[in-house]
Every structure is written in C-alpha cells, then in structure tokens.
Design a protein around this motif. Structure first.
Motif, PDB file in Angstrom:
ATOM      1  N   ILE A   9       0.864  -1.531   0.170  1.00  0.00           N
ATOM      2  CA  ILE A   9       0.358   0.165  -0.146  1.00  0.00           C
ATOM      3  C   ILE A   9       0.646   1.130   0.537  1.00  0.00           C
ATOM      4  O   ILE A   9       0.513   2.281  -1.291  1.00  0.00           O
ATOM      5  CB  ILE A   9      -0.888   0.075   1.087  1.00  0.00           C
ATOM      6  CG1 ILE A   9      -2.607  -0.520   1.491  1.00  0.00           C
ATOM      7  CG2 ILE A   9      -2.066   1.343   0.552  1.00  0.00           C
ATOM      8  CD1 ILE A   9      -2.489  -1.357   2.405  1.00  0.00           C
ATOM      9  N   ARG A  10       1.681   1.001   0.869  1.00  0.00           N
ATOM     10  CA  ARG A  10       2.840   2.784   0.214  1.00  0.00           C
ATOM     11  C   ARG A  10       3.439   2.780  -0.212  1.00  0.00           C
ATOM     12  O   ARG A  10       3.667   3.961  -1.004  1.00  0.00           O
ATOM     13  CB  ARG A  10       3.752   2.229   2.027  1.00  0.00           C
ATOM     14  CG  ARG A  10       3.259   2.154   3.092  1.00  0.00           C
ATOM     15  CD  ARG A  10       4.534   3.012   4.343  1.00  0.00           C
ATOM     16  NE  ARG A  10       5.327   1.123   4.075  1.00  0.00           N
ATOM     17  CZ  ARG A  10       4.384   0.526   5.966  1.00  0.00           C
ATOM     18  NH1 ARG A  10       3.595   1.000   6.486  1.00  0.00           N
ATOM     19  NH2 ARG A  10       4.809  -0.900   5.659  1.00  0.00           N
ATOM     20  N   ARG A  11       4.473   1.682  -0.993  1.00  0.00           N
ATOM     21  CA  ARG A  11       4.331   1.717  -2.654  1.00  0.00           C
ATOM     22  C   ARG A  11       3.453   2.860  -3.669  1.00  0.00           C
ATOM     23  O   ARG A  11       3.902   2.922  -4.320  1.00  0.00           O
ATOM     24  CB  ARG A  11       5.121   0.283  -3.343  1.00  0.00           C
ATOM     25  CG  ARG A  11       6.142   0.004  -2.797  1.00  0.00           C
ATOM     26  CD  ARG A  11       6.802  -1.124  -3.334  1.00  0.00           C
ATOM     27  NE  ARG A  11       5.424  -2.386  -3.675  1.00  0.00           N
ATOM     28  CZ  ARG A  11       5.720  -3.917  -3.272  1.00  0.00           C
ATOM     29  NH1 ARG A  11       5.976  -3.753  -1.696  1.00  0.00           N
ATOM     30  NH2 ARG A  11       4.691  -4.534  -3.419  1.00  0.00           N
ATOM     31  N   CYS A  12       2.489   2.058  -2.948  1.00  0.00           N
ATOM     32  CA  CYS A  12       1.315   2.850  -4.236  1.00  0.00           C
ATOM     33  C   CYS A  12       1.065   4.354  -3.449  1.00  0.00           C
ATOM     34  O   CYS A  12       0.235   4.806  -4.600  1.00  0.00           O
ATOM     35  CB  CYS A  12      -0.120   2.354  -4.078  1.00  0.00           C
ATOM     36  SG  CYS A  12       0.126   0.716  -4.813  1.00  0.00           S
ATOM     37  N   GLY A  13       1.565   4.625  -2.852  1.00  0.00           N
ATOM     38  CA  GLY A  13       1.318   5.952  -2.535  1.00  0.00           C
ATOM     39  C   GLY A  13       0.509   6.170  -1.754  1.00  0.00           C
ATOM     40  O   GLY A  13       0.287   7.543  -1.205  1.00  0.00           O
ATOM     41  N   PHE A  14      -0.359   5.219  -1.216  1.00  0.00           N
ATOM     42  CA  PHE A  14      -1.379   5.109   0.342  1.00  0.00           C
ATOM     43  C   PHE A  14      -0.658   5.022   2.008  1.00  0.00           C
ATOM     44  O   PHE A  14       0.812   4.803   1.605  1.00  0.00           O
ATOM     45  CB  PHE A  14      -2.633   5.190   0.418  1.00  0.00           C
ATOM     46  CG  PHE A  14      -2.967   5.140  -1.456  1.00  0.00           C
ATOM     47  CD1 PHE A  14      -4.114   6.058  -1.702  1.00  0.00           C
ATOM     48  CD2 PHE A  14      -2.375   4.983  -2.837  1.00  0.00           C
ATOM     49  CE1 PHE A  14      -4.349   5.876  -2.820  1.00  0.00           C
ATOM     50  CE2 PHE A  14      -3.129   5.168  -4.016  1.00  0.00           C
ATOM     51  CZ  PHE A  14      -4.337   6.305  -4.126  1.00  0.00           C
ATOM     52  N   ALA A  15      -1.306   5.342   2.769  1.00  0.00           N
ATOM     53  CA  ALA A  15      -1.068   5.262   3.837  1.00  0.00           C
ATOM     54  C   ALA A  15      -1.801   4.211   4.301  1.00  0.00           C
ATOM     55  O   ALA A  15      -2.838   4.796   3.917  1.00  0.00           O
ATOM     56  CB  ALA A  15      -1.285   5.936   4.833  1.00  0.00           C
ATOM     57  N   PRO A  16      -1.412   2.821   4.805  1.00  0.00           N
ATOM     58  CA  PRO A  16      -2.025   1.997   5.386  1.00  0.00           C
ATOM     59  C   PRO A  16      -2.716   2.394   7.333  1.00  0.00           C
ATOM     60  O   PRO A  16      -2.274   2.590   7.228  1.00  0.00           O
ATOM     61  CB  PRO A  16      -1.004   0.755   5.001  1.00  0.00           C
ATOM     62  CG  PRO A  16       0.390   1.375   5.362  1.00  0.00           C
ATOM     63  CD  PRO A  16      -0.230   2.557   4.824  1.00  0.00           C
ATOM     64  N   MET A  17      -3.755   1.555   6.939  1.00  0.00           N
ATOM     65  CA  MET A  17      -4.480   1.801   8.335  1.00  0.00           C
ATOM     66  C   MET A  17      -5.130   0.851   8.753  1.00  0.00           C
ATOM     67  O   MET A  17      -6.018  -0.370   8.580  1.00  0.00           O
ATOM     68  CB  MET A  17      -5.140   3.408   8.927  1.00  0.00           C
ATOM     69  CG  MET A  17      -5.468   3.035   9.909  1.00  0.00           C
ATOM     70  SD  MET A  17      -6.747   4.667  10.393  1.00  0.00           S
ATOM     71  CE  MET A  17      -7.631   4.418   9.820  1.00  0.00           C
ATOM     72  N   ARG A  18      -4.200  -1.008   9.652  1.00  0.00           N
ATOM     73  CA  ARG A  18      -5.231  -1.938  10.562  1.00  0.00           C
ATOM     74  C   ARG A  18      -6.647  -1.585  10.952  1.00  0.00           C
ATOM     75  O   ARG A  18      -6.943  -0.521  11.583  1.00  0.00           O
ATOM     76  CB  ARG A  18      -3.873  -2.990  10.901  1.00  0.00           C
ATOM     77  CG  ARG A  18      -4.040  -3.883  10.936  1.00  0.00           C
ATOM     78  CD  ARG A  18      -3.846  -5.178   9.596  1.00  0.00           C
ATOM     79  NE  ARG A  18      -2.544  -4.424   9.444  1.00  0.00           N
ATOM     80  CZ  ARG A  18      -2.033  -5.521  10.112  1.00  0.00           C
ATOM     81  NH1 ARG A  18      -2.239  -6.164  11.086  1.00  0.00           N
ATOM     82  NH2 ARG A  18      -0.710  -5.052   9.361  1.00  0.00           N
ATOM     83  N   LEU A  19      -7.368  -2.425  10.384  1.00  0.00           N
ATOM     84  CA  LEU A  19      -8.665  -2.394  10.877  1.00  0.00           C
ATOM     85  C   LEU A  19      -8.713  -2.906  11.930  1.00  0.00           C
ATOM     86  O   LEU A  19      -9.354  -4.263  11.703  1.00  0.00           O
ATOM     87  CB  LEU A  19      -9.483  -2.487   9.743  1.00  0.00           C
ATOM     88  CG  LEU A  19      -9.717  -2.048   8.722  1.00  0.00           C
ATOM     89  CD1 LEU A  19     -10.942  -1.594   8.043  1.00  0.00           C
ATOM     90  CD2 LEU A  19     -10.215  -0.167   8.803  1.00  0.00           C
ATOM     91  N   ASP A  20      -8.049  -2.857  12.866  1.00  0.00           N
ATOM     92  CA  ASP A  20      -8.218  -3.594  14.363  1.00  0.00           C
ATOM     93  C   ASP A  20      -9.715  -3.823  14.881  1.00  0.00           C
ATOM     94  O   ASP A  20     -10.188  -2.572  14.432  1.00  0.00           O
ATOM     95  CB  ASP A  20      -7.429  -2.754  15.365  1.00  0.00           C
ATOM     96  CG  ASP A  20      -5.463  -3.211  14.823  1.00  0.00           C
ATOM     97  OD1 ASP A  20      -5.531  -3.929  13.891  1.00  0.00           O
ATOM     98  OD2 ASP A  20      -4.989  -2.101  15.138  1.00  0.00           O
ATOM     99  N   LEU A  21      -9.845  -4.809  15.052  1.00  0.00           N
ATOM    100  CA  LEU A  21     -11.297  -5.129  16.232  1.00  0.00           C
ATOM    101  C   LEU A  21     -12.413  -5.291  14.894  1.00  0.00           C
ATOM    102  O   LEU A  21     -13.469  -5.017  15.444  1.00  0.00           O
ATOM    103  CB  LEU A  21     -11.184  -3.911  17.253  1.00  0.00           C
ATOM    104  CG  LEU A  21     -10.337  -3.666  17.892  1.00  0.00           C
ATOM    105  CD1 LEU A  21     -11.015  -2.459  19.748  1.00  0.00           C
ATOM    106  CD2 LEU A  21     -10.509  -5.458  18.865  1.00  0.00           C
ATOM    107  N   ALA A  22     -11.771  -5.081  14.219  1.00  0.00           N
ATOM    108  CA  ALA A  22     -13.459  -5.158  12.997  1.00  0.00           C
ATOM    109  C   ALA A  22     -12.832  -6.024  11.277  1.00  0.00           C
ATOM    110  O   ALA A  22     -12.891  -5.383  10.001  1.00  0.00           O
ATOM    111  CB  ALA A  22     -13.204  -3.680  12.338  1.00  0.00           C
ATOM    112  N   GLN A  23     -11.386  -7.211  11.317  1.00  0.00           N
ATOM    113  CA  GLN A  23     -11.270  -7.815  10.514  1.00  0.00           C
ATOM    114  C   GLN A  23     -12.275  -8.811  10.027  1.00  0.00           C
ATOM    115  O   GLN A  23     -12.252  -8.394   8.579  1.00  0.00           O
ATOM    116  CB  GLN A  23      -9.974  -8.710  11.075  1.00  0.00           C
ATOM    117  CG  GLN A  23      -8.979  -7.503  11.267  1.00  0.00           C
ATOM    118  CD  GLN A  23      -8.202  -7.572  10.480  1.00  0.00           C
ATOM    119  OE1 GLN A  23      -7.569  -7.730   9.445  1.00  0.00           O
ATOM    120  NE2 GLN A  23      -7.486  -5.956  10.358  1.00  0.00           N
ATOM    121  N   ASP A  24     -13.139  -9.304  10.686  1.00  0.00           N
ATOM    122  CA  ASP A  24     -14.422  -9.852  10.233  1.00  0.00           C
ATOM    123  C   ASP A  24     -15.076  -9.382   8.852  1.00  0.00           C
ATOM    124  O   ASP A  24     -15.155 -10.020   8.033  1.00  0.00           O
ATOM    125  CB  ASP A  24     -15.286 -10.717  10.984  1.00  0.00           C
ATOM    126  CG  ASP A  24     -15.459  -9.203  12.189  1.00  0.00           C
ATOM    127  OD1 ASP A  24     -15.612  -8.739  12.281  1.00  0.00           O
ATOM    128  OD2 ASP A  24     -16.631  -9.538  12.976  1.00  0.00           O
TER     129      ASP A  24
END
Length: 500
Positions: A466-481
C-alpha cells in the motif's frame, strides 16, 4: 497523466480543526476553570484544568482513525462478544444440522443475508441472484466483470476510463435508487486446473516424449508465474427506495427483481461502453455461492474446476455449491486478523494521499508475494443524493468561511494544509453546481494466507504494498471480520453501516 486529488474531508473544522460538537463540548467544559480562576481558587482551577485536558484528549485527539471513546467501546464490545461466544462461528453442516441446503449459513455480518433466485433476465434468460440483507435493509445484484486492464493503456485511454466511471456514478445519482456501487478485485496464484484438464483431454497416447517433457515444463513454469484475477461489481439498493418502485412492477420479490433488472441493464451499458468492460455477467445463485466459497477458501477452486470438467465429460458429478456450505466451516475473529477454515486474512484501509493519485495506482496492492497468498481490493462508492450533496457542500463552505473568519479574528496563521482544504471545498461546490455527483469513496485491501504462514508477516507485506502505491495503510483492528466480508465476499456488504 491526470492526477485526481479533488477530495476533501467530510467535515471541515470550524476552529483549530475542531468540529461543532467538539468545540462546544470543550467550551462548556472549560467554564469550571474560568469560575475557579475568578474566585482565586487556584487549586480547584488546576484540578479542573487537568480534567479539561483529559477530556480534550478523549474528545479531540484521534488514535489511528478513532477517538479514545471509540476504541474503548469497540474493545469492550469485542471482549464481551468473545467471552459470551458470540463471535465464534461453526457451520451447521459441521454439526449435521442442515435443514435446507438453499439457506445461507454465513458468519458475522453475513448472517442476515438471504439469496433469492430472480425471474429470467436478459436475452439468455439467466436467473440473476437477488441478495437481501435483512439487517441493513438492502438489496444487491452482483456481476462478474472482465476488463482489459490498464497495464498497456495509454494516458488518454486511462483518462477515458476515469470519465466513464464518473459518468456511471452520475447516472446512479439520477436513478435515485442505488446507494452504493462496490468494485471488488481478487487475485490468487494460478492453480493450473484448467490447463491440466485441457492437457488430459488433448494429450495423445503416442505423442513424442520430448513434446511431453516440453509441455509439462511449460505448464509448471507458467503456472508458477501466473496470477488469476476475478473482478466483481455490486450495486446496492435500500429497501426504502426499492419498495416504492417495486409497486409499479407488482410488488413482492418479483417486483423488486424487475426493478433491479432495470437498474442492472443501465449499469451494464455504462460498464461496457464508458468503463471499457469486455464482459459483464450478472451472477446466478449457484455462481454467487461458488464465488462466496472460493472467497472463504481459495484452495477449493481447483476441485470445483475438476468437478465441472468431469460433468462436461458425462460423469454424474454435482458441480454446484449449496448455500448451506458456501461459507466457512469455522471462523474466529481476532483483534488483528480474521481466521476462517485453514486461512488467515488481514485487512487494511487506504488513506487518500494529499498529493492525489492517478488511475492504476493501486495495481501493486494486487501483486501476490508468496505461494498460496491471495490479495483482494474493494473500492466502495457510496452515492450521496443530489439534495443531500448540496446541503453538505453548503455546510462545508459555511464552515470553511467561518473558520477563516475566526482564525483572522484570533490572528492565527493558517497552515498551508488548511488553506488547501478550503480551496478543495470550494472546487467541489463549483463542480456540484455544474451537475457533477458527490460520492465518499473508500478502499480496503485484504491479504489471505494459509495458517502455516504468519498472518502478521502477510499484513506487513500488504502494508508495504500500500505504501508503494503512495497511500498510507491503516490496519482495521477489531473489525477484521467485517472488513474481510466487505472486501472478499461479493454480497454487497460495506463499511458505511447505513440502514435503508
């Protein structure tokens, strides 16, 4: 190459980046401090000031996209669900409790999904599946789409695809039915099932040994280097809008199906013409069940291909996946990943870059890095009605003007980022005035790996992509399902959580 960057925050802060309710809460909370200072009660003033600072942290400081109160509520809800056993899922088929094979047995947010077989549609009289979500009060249709891609497309062709997508969204606003358009792409390493079946049917017993060796070597080499891509487009219509139109078609499920068919036909014409899709096939109930099953268990696809080949050869083989077995045999959500069958999935959302992005910038996300790994990307376009869009634009412009006036009176120097946000708000208002539509898109990426592979390592590889694409990732903790269901399973689930 066109860079798309005319997007803005949903709400512009009135003062120092604060929204109206945040500013009001902090203003009221600071009154005890002022009263204590006026009475020279310095100890009380200090205590109230500390409490005000703690309240400011809770109310105004976001932590990875959520406030402190939001994290606290989500953590308590997840812990309570785990202790009560509500989050664990075991399919009825594993307990021998299946009563109706056509009844969907899916986990989590998919529990309220019911799939209807619609009336014949189109020149081939396909019975398109109607997905009814009882909890969200929505209906959805899903199509499998084949697109030539952007890898070899010229800049002008890419710009044409961008304009075509904009036209598609503008049309959905004018229909006053569709609330969301969801695009999903799944990439998985090629399993070679089709090629193995073709070689088994066409290989001659007396073929030269050298030709056999060359074909086998090519099959092994090309299979290892190939990637299979599946693309889906889902249109979601709220029940509150659909029920009114369905009365003109006779009401009931049949009336709703015919109203959805009209929307599907209009959407298909724009997908083929403006967006450039070479094939658009609205999925039947059996095809949708297969797509769901391979979403939860990517390794099952090879066996399904073998079953289809055996059926084509005349063997009595069941090629369909019943809805009672379309989901996982078991699923257990964890705070940072989602466990289903023999697989683990990790999802992250993408934060839009300030500098904008070009069409095709998300392609590296779908590049698999390891054998057995699957990548999936979902881009959702919630459609904002024209009247609501106008009100939001007016409120945002009013907030921007008020913020500028308050900053000027306070003699506060406005940052470049704040000025850019105000300029974007005014550009958006200008485009709305010229007839463009307003949408609030968001994207979620998911990586799925076997349980023999570390889920944390797979998540780090996804974030790096995601960072290689120029975006910033944010893990969706507690909502993975929920993130997995929205990204991988083409049943019209989204993260907006809006009811009909």
């Amino acid at each position: 190459m066109t860079i798309y960057g005319d997007y803005s925050r949903a709400r512009i802060g009135w003062f120092f980046g604060l929204s109206g309710w945040q500013l009001g809460t902090l203003t009221v909370a600071v009154l005890p401090v002022a009263v204590a200072v006026s009475r020279s009660a310095w100890a009380s003033a200090g205590l109230f000031l500390v409490l005000w600072a703690l309240l400011a942290v809770v109310v105004a400081v976001p932590v990875r996209g959520r406030s402190v109160t939001g994290w606290l509520a989500a953590t308590l809800a997840t812990a309570a669900g785990g202790l009560m056993g509500w989050t664990r899922f075991r399919a009825r088929a594993t307990r021998g409790a299946v009563r109706d094979p056509a009844q969907a047995d899916l986990p989590g947010v998919l529990t309220s999904i019911e799939v209807h077989e619609g009336p014949p549609y189109g020149p081939t009289y396909r019975r398109v599946a109607l997905v009814q979500n009882h909890a969200a009060r929505t209906w959805a249709l899903t199509a499998a789409v084949v697109h030539p891609g952007l890898g070899l497309a010229e800049a002008s062709e890419r710009d044409g695809y961008g304009r075509g997508l904009s036209q598609l969204l503008d049309v959905q606003v004018k229909t006053e039915l569709v609330s969301e358009v969801i695009l999903q792409v799944r990439t998985v390493p090629e399993d070679g099932a089709e090629r193995a079946d073709w070689m088994a049917r066409h290989r001659q017993p007396g073929a030269p040994a050298a030709a056999r060796v060359i074909n086998d070597t090519l099959a092994a080499t090309l299979t290892a280097a190939s990637v299979r891509t599946e693309s889906f487009v889902t249109i979601v219509v709220p029940e509150s809008r659909l029920s009114k139109v369905a009365k003109e078609y006779g009401g009931g499920v049949s009336g709703r199906a015919r109203a959805l068919h009209a929307v599907a036909a209009e959407t298909e014409s724009h997908l083929r013409a403006a967006v450039g899709a070479s094939s658009v096939e609205w999925l039947t109930s059996a095809e949708l069940a297969t797509a769901c099953r391979t979403g939860f268990a990517p390794g099952d696809r090879a066996s399904l291909v073998e079953a289809l080949a055996a059926h084509a050869a005349g063997d009595q083989v069941n090629t369909e996946v019943p809805w009672s077995m379309a989901g996982p045999s078991g699923a257990d959500p964890a705070p940072r990943h989602y466990s289903h069958d023999a697989w683990n999935s990790v999802s992250s959302t993408l934060k839009l870059p300030v500098k904008g992005a070009a069409i095709g910038a998300l392609a590296p996300i779908l590049s698999t890095q390891q054998d057995g790994e699957r990548r999936a990307l979902m881009v959702c376009y919630p459609i904002v009605p024209a009247g609501q869009a106008a009100r939001r634009s007016t409120n945002s412009e009013f907030a921007a003007d008020l913020g500028e006036e308050l900053n000027a009176r306070a003699r506060r120097k406005v940052s470049t980022r704040s000025r850019d946000e105000v300029d974007k708000v005014r550009r958006i208002e200008s485009k709305l005035a010229r007839g463009n539509s307003l949408t609030e898109p968001y994207a979620v990426a998911t990586v799925t790996v076997p349980k023999t592979v570390s889920a944390a390592e797979a998540g780090r590889r996804l974030d790096a992509a995601i960072r290689r694409c120029g975006f910033a990732p944010m893990r969706l903790d507690l909502a993975q399902d929920v993130s997995f269901a929205a990204t991988v399973v083409p049943l019209g689930v989204s993260l907006t959580r809006r009811s009909g």
